[in-house]
Motif scaffolding. Structure first.
Motif, PDB file in Angstrom:
ATOM      1  N   LYS A 176       0.830  -1.201   0.000  1.00 48.90           N
ATOM      2  CA  LYS A 176       0.000   0.000   0.000  1.00 48.90           C
ATOM      3  C   LYS A 176       0.869   1.258   0.000  1.00 48.90           C
ATOM      4  O   LYS A 176       0.502   2.261  -0.609  1.00 48.90           O
ATOM      5  CB  LYS A 176      -0.954  -0.005   1.193  1.00 48.90           C
ATOM      6  N   GLN A 177       2.007   1.213   0.668  1.00 47.43           N
ATOM      7  CA  GLN A 177       2.917   2.360   0.671  1.00 47.43           C
ATOM      8  C   GLN A 177       3.650   2.492  -0.661  1.00 47.43           C
ATOM      9  O   GLN A 177       3.890   3.598  -1.131  1.00 47.43           O
ATOM     10  CB  GLN A 177       3.909   2.244   1.823  1.00 47.43           C
ATOM     11  N   GLU A 178       3.985   1.358  -1.274  1.00 44.59           N
ATOM     12  CA  GLU A 178       4.672   1.386  -2.568  1.00 44.59           C
ATOM     13  C   GLU A 178       3.752   1.860  -3.690  1.00 44.59           C
ATOM     14  O   GLU A 178       4.211   2.445  -4.669  1.00 44.59           O
ATOM     15  CB  GLU A 178       5.202  -0.004  -2.918  1.00 44.59           C
ATOM     16  N   TYR A 179       2.468   1.565  -3.567  1.00 44.89           N
ATOM     17  CA  TYR A 179       1.480   1.900  -4.607  1.00 44.89           C
ATOM     18  C   TYR A 179       0.315   2.669  -3.981  1.00 44.89           C
ATOM     19  O   TYR A 179      -0.817   2.190  -3.974  1.00 44.89           O
ATOM     20  CB  TYR A 179       0.962   0.625  -5.283  1.00 44.89           C
ATOM     21  N   PRO A 180       0.574   3.883  -3.477  1.00 43.91           N
ATOM     22  CA  PRO A 180      -0.484   4.612  -2.759  1.00 43.91           C
ATOM     23  C   PRO A 180      -1.729   4.888  -3.609  1.00 43.91           C
ATOM     24  O   PRO A 180      -2.844   4.885  -3.088  1.00 43.91           O
ATOM     25  CB  PRO A 180       0.194   5.903  -2.318  1.00 43.91           C
ATOM     26  N   GLU A 181      -1.556   5.077  -4.910  1.00 42.42           N
ATOM     27  CA  GLU A 181      -2.699   5.354  -5.776  1.00 42.42           C
ATOM     28  C   GLU A 181      -3.570   4.112  -5.991  1.00 42.42           C
ATOM     29  O   GLU A 181      -4.699   4.205  -6.459  1.00 42.42           O
ATOM     30  CB  GLU A 181      -2.256   5.929  -7.131  1.00 42.42           C
ATOM     31  N   HIS A 182      -3.054   2.939  -5.640  1.00 40.46           N
ATOM     32  CA  HIS A 182      -3.789   1.678  -5.786  1.00 40.46           C
ATOM     33  C   HIS A 182      -4.074   1.017  -4.439  1.00 40.46           C
ATOM     34  O   HIS A 182      -4.588  -0.100  -4.395  1.00 40.46           O
ATOM     35  CB  HIS A 182      -3.000   0.707  -6.669  1.00 40.46           C
ATOM     36  N   ALA A 183      -3.739   1.690  -3.348  1.00 41.28           N
ATOM     37  CA  ALA A 183      -3.806   1.083  -2.007  1.00 41.28           C
ATOM     38  C   ALA A 183      -5.185   0.535  -1.659  1.00 41.28           C
ATOM     39  O   ALA A 183      -5.297  -0.520  -1.031  1.00 41.28           O
ATOM     40  CB  ALA A 183      -3.363   2.086  -0.950  1.00 41.28           C
ATOM     41  N   LYS A 184      -6.241   1.222  -2.077  1.00 39.85           N
ATOM     42  CA  LYS A 184      -7.590   0.802  -1.687  1.00 39.85           C
ATOM     43  C   LYS A 184      -8.018  -0.502  -2.345  1.00 39.85           C
ATOM     44  O   LYS A 184      -8.935  -1.163  -1.873  1.00 39.85           O
ATOM     45  CB  LYS A 184      -8.595   1.904  -2.011  1.00 39.85           C
ATOM     46  N   LYS A 185      -7.381  -0.873  -3.432  1.00 40.00           N
ATOM     47  CA  LYS A 185      -7.781  -2.111  -4.103  1.00 40.00           C
ATOM     48  C   LYS A 185      -6.921  -3.308  -3.705  1.00 40.00           C
ATOM     49  O   LYS A 185      -7.065  -4.393  -4.244  1.00 40.00           O
ATOM     50  CB  LYS A 185      -7.800  -1.934  -5.627  1.00 40.00           C
ATOM     51  N   ILE A 186      -6.033  -3.119  -2.729  1.00 37.53           N
ATOM     52  CA  ILE A 186      -5.183  -4.205  -2.232  1.00 37.53           C
ATOM     53  C   ILE A 186      -5.770  -4.733  -0.928  1.00 37.53           C
ATOM     54  O   ILE A 186      -5.960  -3.976   0.022  1.00 37.53           O
ATOM     55  CB  ILE A 186      -3.738  -3.719  -1.993  1.00 37.53           C
ATOM     56  N   THR A 187      -6.064  -6.026  -0.886  1.00 35.71           N
ATOM     57  CA  THR A 187      -6.610  -6.629   0.331  1.00 35.71           C
ATOM     58  C   THR A 187      -6.092  -8.057   0.478  1.00 35.71           C
ATOM     59  O   THR A 187      -5.540  -8.619  -0.470  1.00 35.71           O
ATOM     60  CB  THR A 187      -8.159  -6.592   0.312  1.00 35.71           C
ATOM     61  N   VAL A 188      -6.272  -8.610   1.645  1.00 36.67           N
ATOM     62  CA  VAL A 188      -5.827  -9.975   1.934  1.00 36.67           C
ATOM     63  C   VAL A 188      -7.040 -10.912   1.882  1.00 36.67           C
ATOM     64  O   VAL A 188      -8.105 -10.585   2.404  1.00 36.67           O
ATOM     65  CB  VAL A 188      -5.155 -10.064   3.324  1.00 36.67           C
ATOM     66  N   ILE A 189      -6.865 -12.061   1.255  1.00 45.60           N
ATOM     67  CA  ILE A 189      -7.926 -13.063   1.203  1.00 45.60           C
ATOM     68  C   ILE A 189      -8.152 -13.613   2.604  1.00 45.60           C
ATOM     69  O   ILE A 189      -7.191 -13.912   3.330  1.00 45.60           O
ATOM     70  CB  ILE A 189      -7.536 -14.222   0.248  1.00 45.60           C
ATOM     71  N   ASN A 190      -9.405 -13.761   2.976  1.00 42.53           N
ATOM     72  CA  ASN A 190      -9.750 -14.346   4.263  1.00 42.53           C
ATOM     73  C   ASN A 190      -9.096 -15.725   4.381  1.00 42.53           C
ATOM     74  O   ASN A 190      -9.254 -16.570   3.491  1.00 42.53           O
ATOM     75  CB  ASN A 190     -11.281 -14.446   4.368  1.00 42.53           C
ATOM     76  N   ALA A 191      -8.374 -15.950   5.471  1.00 41.58           N
ATOM     77  CA  ALA A 191      -7.607 -17.182   5.636  1.00 41.58           C
ATOM     78  C   ALA A 191      -8.493 -18.434   5.640  1.00 41.58           C
ATOM     79  O   ALA A 191      -8.114 -19.465   5.074  1.00 41.58           O
ATOM     80  CB  ALA A 191      -6.778 -17.117   6.918  1.00 41.58           C
ATOM     81  N   MET A 192      -9.658 -18.349   6.235  1.00 38.56           N
ATOM     82  CA  MET A 192     -10.562 -19.499   6.281  1.00 38.56           C
ATOM     83  C   MET A 192     -11.061 -19.823   4.870  1.00 38.56           C
ATOM     84  O   MET A 192     -11.059 -20.984   4.458  1.00 38.56           O
ATOM     85  CB  MET A 192     -11.753 -19.211   7.200  1.00 38.56           C
ATOM     86  N   ASP A 193     -11.472 -18.796   4.130  1.00 36.98           N
ATOM     87  CA  ASP A 193     -11.945 -19.012   2.759  1.00 36.98           C
ATOM     88  C   ASP A 193     -10.831 -19.561   1.881  1.00 36.98           C
ATOM     89  O   ASP A 193     -11.049 -20.438   1.048  1.00 36.98           O
ATOM     90  CB  ASP A 193     -12.484 -17.707   2.154  1.00 36.98           C
ATOM     91  N   TYR A 194      -9.616 -19.060   2.093  1.00 35.48           N
ATOM     92  CA  TYR A 194      -8.464 -19.518   1.318  1.00 35.48           C
ATOM     93  C   TYR A 194      -8.159 -20.979   1.633  1.00 35.48           C
ATOM     94  O   TYR A 194      -7.948 -21.792   0.737  1.00 35.48           O
ATOM     95  CB  TYR A 194      -7.252 -18.631   1.622  1.00 35.48           C
ATOM     96  N   GLY A 195      -8.152 -21.304   2.903  1.00 35.51           N
ATOM     97  CA  GLY A 195      -7.862 -22.673   3.333  1.00 35.51           C
ATOM     98  C   GLY A 195      -8.888 -23.673   2.805  1.00 35.51           C
ATOM     99  O   GLY A 195      -8.549 -24.805   2.463  1.00 35.51           O
ATOM    100  N   MET A 196     -10.135 -23.237   2.711  1.00 35.08           N
ATOM    101  CA  MET A 196     -11.207 -24.095   2.207  1.00 35.08           C
ATOM    102  C   MET A 196     -11.322 -24.019   0.679  1.00 35.08           C
ATOM    103  O   MET A 196     -12.142 -24.715   0.089  1.00 35.08           O
ATOM    104  CB  MET A 196     -12.549 -23.677   2.823  1.00 35.08           C
ATOM    105  N   MET A 197     -10.500 -23.143   0.076  1.00 37.28           N
ATOM    106  CA  MET A 197     -10.553 -22.905  -1.373  1.00 37.28           C
ATOM    107  C   MET A 197     -11.984 -22.582  -1.809  1.00 37.28           C
ATOM    108  O   MET A 197     -12.504 -23.121  -2.777  1.00 37.28           O
ATOM    109  CB  MET A 197      -9.990 -24.085  -2.173  1.00 37.28           C
ATOM    110  N   ASN A 198     -12.613 -21.682  -1.063  1.00 36.41           N
ATOM    111  CA  ASN A 198     -13.978 -21.259  -1.336  1.00 36.41           C
ATOM    112  C   ASN A 198     -13.955 -20.163  -2.411  1.00 36.41           C
ATOM    113  O   ASN A 198     -14.062 -18.973  -2.121  1.00 36.41           O
ATOM    114  CB  ASN A 198     -14.647 -20.756  -0.050  1.00 36.41           C
TER     115      ASN A 198
END
Length: 104
Positions: free
Chosen positions: A66-88
């Motif tokens: 987010k600091q490296e790409y401040p103009e794109h920071a709002k579109k960067i997020t982390v996938i929910n770990a539970m959803d990722y683990g379940m491959m949902n």
């Protein structure tokens, strides 16, 4: 069309997740482009993407990106770990679309 990138350290572990999301998009009739990339490729793709989903293993890099790409920071997020683990793929896809729609 939604353009979604999944990011991990080498682009391998998110490939399966991307495939699950593509399957969900086809099932739901949602037009999108979804692909997995290594974090080293982020500089080359970030401008063209509507949403950047970090694999849970990269949560610690979210603020750095987010600091490296401040103009794109709002579109960067982390996938929910539970959803990722379940491959949902459907849930991850819907969360990504909700973020994209919120940013419009």
């Amino acid at each position: 069309m939604y353009k979604i990138a999944l990011i991990c350290e080498h682009g391998a572990s998110t490939s399966l997740c991307a495939r699950k999301m593509i399957e969900a998009a086809e099932k739901l009739g949602i037009e999108c482009s979804i692909a997995a990339y290594s974090d080293s490729q982020l500089d080359n793709i970030i401008q063209d993407m509507d949403c950047i989903l970090l694999g849970p293993q990269l949560m610690f890099k979210q603020e750095q990106f987010k600091q490296e790409y401040p103009e794109h920071a709002k579109k960067i997020t982390v996938i929910n770990a539970m959803d990722y683990g379940m491959m949902n793929g459907e849930k991850i896809l819907k969360d990504a679309i909700a973020l994209i729609e919120h940013l419009k």
